[in-house]
Design a protein around this motif. Sequence first.
Motif, PDB file in Angstrom:
ATOM      1  N   THR A 192       0.919  -1.231  -0.016  1.00 52.29           N
ATOM      2  CA  THR A 192       0.061  -0.104   0.102  1.00 52.29           C
ATOM      3  C   THR A 192       0.900   1.128   0.078  1.00 52.29           C
ATOM      4  N   VAL A 193       0.703   2.165  -0.986  1.00 51.83           N
ATOM      5  CA  VAL A 193       1.679   3.317  -1.106  1.00 51.83           C
ATOM      6  C   VAL A 193       0.900   4.416  -1.381  1.00 51.83           C
ATOM      7  N   HIS A 194       1.561   5.560  -1.294  1.00 50.59           N
ATOM      8  CA  HIS A 194       1.203   6.922  -1.819  1.00 50.59           C
ATOM      9  C   HIS A 194       1.953   7.123  -3.081  1.00 50.59           C
ATOM     10  N   PRO A 195       1.621   7.058  -4.343  1.00 52.84           N
ATOM     11  CA  PRO A 195       2.341   7.165  -5.443  1.00 52.84           C
ATOM     12  C   PRO A 195       2.660   8.660  -5.664  1.00 52.84           C
ATOM     13  N   LEU A 196       3.643   9.049  -6.474  1.00 52.42           N
ATOM     14  CA  LEU A 196       4.097  10.545  -6.547  1.00 52.42           C
ATOM     15  C   LEU A 196       2.922  10.907  -7.656  1.00 52.42           C
ATOM     16  N   LYS A 197       2.600  12.261  -7.497  1.00 55.08           N
ATOM     17  CA  LYS A 197       1.617  12.757  -8.301  1.00 55.08           C
ATOM     18  C   LYS A 197       1.872  12.906  -9.900  1.00 55.08           C
ATOM     19  N   ASN A 198       3.052  13.146 -10.186  1.00 58.74           N
ATOM     20  CA  ASN A 198       3.812  13.301 -11.519  1.00 58.74           C
ATOM     21  C   ASN A 198       3.855  12.035 -12.294  1.00 58.74           C
ATOM     22  N   GLY A 199       3.274  10.820 -11.749  1.00 53.74           N
ATOM     23  CA  GLY A 199       3.230   9.560 -12.372  1.00 53.74           C
ATOM     24  C   GLY A 199       4.402   8.876 -12.411  1.00 53.74           C
ATOM     25  N   GLN A 200       5.610   9.186 -11.977  1.00 58.11           N
ATOM     26  CA  GLN A 200       6.779   8.487 -11.870  1.00 58.11           C
ATOM     27  C   GLN A 200       6.547   7.234 -11.059  1.00 58.11           C
ATOM     28  N   PRO A 201       7.330   6.223 -11.476  1.00 58.84           N
ATOM     29  CA  PRO A 201       6.993   4.928 -10.574  1.00 58.84           C
ATOM     30  C   PRO A 201       7.787   5.273  -9.161  1.00 58.84           C
ATOM     31  N   ALA A 202       7.394   5.816  -8.348  1.00 56.59           N
ATOM     32  CA  ALA A 202       7.934   6.028  -7.135  1.00 56.59           C
ATOM     33  C   ALA A 202       6.871   6.656  -6.086  1.00 56.59           C
ATOM     34  N   GLY A 203       6.884   6.630  -4.747  1.00 57.14           N
ATOM     35  CA  GLY A 203       6.188   7.384  -3.808  1.00 57.14           C
ATOM     36  C   GLY A 203       6.617   7.029  -2.419  1.00 57.14           C
ATOM     37  N   SER A 204       5.581   6.957  -1.326  1.00 55.66           N
ATOM     38  CA  SER A 204       5.754   6.561  -0.100  1.00 55.66           C
ATOM     39  C   SER A 204       5.249   5.407   0.355  1.00 55.66           C
ATOM     40  N   TRP A 205       6.060   4.509   0.905  1.00 50.16           N
ATOM     41  CA  TRP A 205       5.635   3.286   1.464  1.00 50.16           C
ATOM     42  C   TRP A 205       4.684   3.495   2.691  1.00 50.16           C
ATOM     43  N   VAL A 206       3.418   3.064   2.704  1.00 49.64           N
ATOM     44  CA  VAL A 206       2.507   2.969   3.789  1.00 49.64           C
ATOM     45  C   VAL A 206       2.330   1.507   4.599  1.00 49.64           C
ATOM     46  N   LYS A 207       2.288   0.516   3.733  1.00 52.13           N
ATOM     47  CA  LYS A 207       2.163  -0.808   4.324  1.00 52.13           C
ATOM     48  C   LYS A 207       2.660  -1.805   3.505  1.00 52.13           C
ATOM     49  N   ALA A 208       3.523  -2.952   3.867  1.00 52.13           N
ATOM     50  CA  ALA A 208       3.839  -3.922   3.093  1.00 52.13           C
ATOM     51  C   ALA A 208       3.407  -5.383   3.646  1.00 52.13           C
ATOM     52  N   VAL A 209       3.103  -6.244   3.036  1.00 51.08           N
ATOM     53  CA  VAL A 209       2.552  -7.446   3.665  1.00 51.08           C
ATOM     54  C   VAL A 209       3.230  -8.613   2.828  1.00 51.08           C
ATOM     55  N   ARG A 210       4.273  -9.151   3.356  1.00 52.26           N
ATOM     56  CA  ARG A 210       4.890 -10.302   2.682  1.00 52.26           C
ATOM     57  C   ARG A 210       3.968 -11.582   2.396  1.00 52.26           C
ATOM     58  N   ASP A 211       4.317 -12.509   1.499  1.00 57.60           N
ATOM     59  CA  ASP A 211       3.414 -13.485   1.259  1.00 57.60           C
ATOM     60  C   ASP A 211       3.267 -14.354   2.442  1.00 57.60           C
ATOM     61  N   ASP A 212       4.088 -14.311   3.348  1.00 59.75           N
ATOM     62  CA  ASP A 212       4.053 -15.043   4.484  1.00 59.75           C
ATOM     63  C   ASP A 212       3.019 -14.706   5.510  1.00 59.75           C
ATOM     64  N   GLY A 213       2.395 -13.333   5.195  1.00 53.69           N
ATOM     65  CA  GLY A 213       1.298 -12.774   5.866  1.00 53.69           C
ATOM     66  C   GLY A 213       1.865 -11.659   6.977  1.00 53.69           C
ATOM     67  N   VAL A 214       3.080 -11.700   6.996  1.00 53.51           N
ATOM     68  CA  VAL A 214       3.601 -10.649   8.077  1.00 53.51           C
ATOM     69  C   VAL A 214       3.512  -9.253   7.428  1.00 53.51           C
ATOM     70  N   GLU A 215       2.941  -8.339   8.426  1.00 57.71           N
ATOM     71  CA  GLU A 215       2.641  -6.883   7.933  1.00 57.71           C
ATOM     72  C   GLU A 215       3.585  -5.736   8.480  1.00 57.71           C
ATOM     73  N   PHE A 216       3.980  -5.005   7.601  1.00 57.59           N
ATOM     74  CA  PHE A 216       5.051  -4.192   8.146  1.00 57.59           C
ATOM     75  C   PHE A 216       4.615  -2.819   7.885  1.00 57.59           C
ATOM     76  N   SER A 217       4.743  -1.610   8.718  1.00 53.10           N
ATOM     77  CA  SER A 217       4.183  -0.359   8.727  1.00 53.10           C
ATOM     78  C   SER A 217       5.416   0.659   9.036  1.00 53.10           C
ATOM     79  N   PRO A 218       6.094   1.366   8.237  1.00 54.38           N
ATOM     80  CA  PRO A 218       7.325   2.257   8.508  1.00 54.38           C
ATOM     81  C   PRO A 218       6.953   3.421   9.497  1.00 54.38           C
ATOM     82  N   ARG A 219       5.833   3.593   9.550  1.00 53.01           N
ATOM     83  CA  ARG A 219       5.351   4.970  10.404  1.00 53.01           C
ATOM     84  C   ARG A 219       5.084   4.878  11.794  1.00 53.01           C
TER      85      ARG A 219
END
Length: 115
Positions: A60-87
């Motif tokens: 789950t991310v907040h993409p850049l408004k200009n359409g470039q392939p970048a943004g800020s990371w909100v949440k990541a869930v690995r395939d093993d189900g472990v969830e990571f929130s960086p903030r």
Amino acid sequence: MKGVVKEFQYTNPHSWLIVDFTNKDGSVTTWGFEAEGPGVLMRNGIHKSDFAPGTKLTLTVHPLKNGQPAGSWVKAVRDDGVEFSPRLRPGEPVPSPTGNGAAVPTGSGSAAPAQ
């Protein structure tokens, strides 16, 4: 977004999670997602080893408004189900890093009190 970790730059002042995404036509687009530095990530229980190259993620991310392939990371869930929130969020308890319980000082040292 579902992708595969290409690199995790665990650096100050900001970390970057670099992820490859396969497009519908089979081509691959590499995205970069900014997160807090290692100090905040560690307080949230996130370590560099959590995102080895090849790790499959749903992001789950907040993409850049200009359409470039970048943004800020909100949440990541690995395939093993472990969830990571960086903030860190105000009002939420700070998670304890795993595996560090034995490293906590007991306070039984013989240091003289401060004057």
